[in-house]
Scaffold this motif. Structure first.
Motif: not given
Length: 92
Positions: A10-33
């Motif tokens: 997303r505008h080269f600043v965020a990635y969507r992680l491929v997590l398990s369907p049971q995962s309870k965390i947000h899947q999109v992270f800023h590249i600084s994280q």
């Protein structure tokens, strides 16, 4: 690109992680994280099936292993719990 990352930018600043369907965390992270992973990825350990849908621990006694009286004369019992390892036994 790491196999855990979906090709989602997303505008080269965020990635969507491929997590398990049971995962309870947000899947999109800023590249600084995010940090580059060196070596082999670690094995993911699933939560024990003794958790309910609210992630509360649900345990039932399996066996009374021993009994004793405390210093005040109250009866205590050593409990082995269903579906938990032996090191989780404790006195009640």
């Amino acid at each position: 690109m790491n196999a855990l990352l979906e090709g989602y930018l997303r505008h080269f600043v965020a990635y969507r992680l491929v997590l398990s369907p049971q995962s309870k965390i947000h899947q999109v992270f800023h590249i600084s994280q995010l940090k580059l992973v060196m070596g082999q990825p670690e094995l993911t350990i699933l939560l024990p099936h003794v958790l309910d849908s609210d992630e509360d621990l649900v345990i039932e006694p399996e066996e009374v292993l021993d009994s004793r009286y405390d210093e005040e004369g109250h009866l205590e019992v050593l409990i082995k719990w269903c579906n938990l390892p032996d090191h989780e036994t404790f006195w009640l």
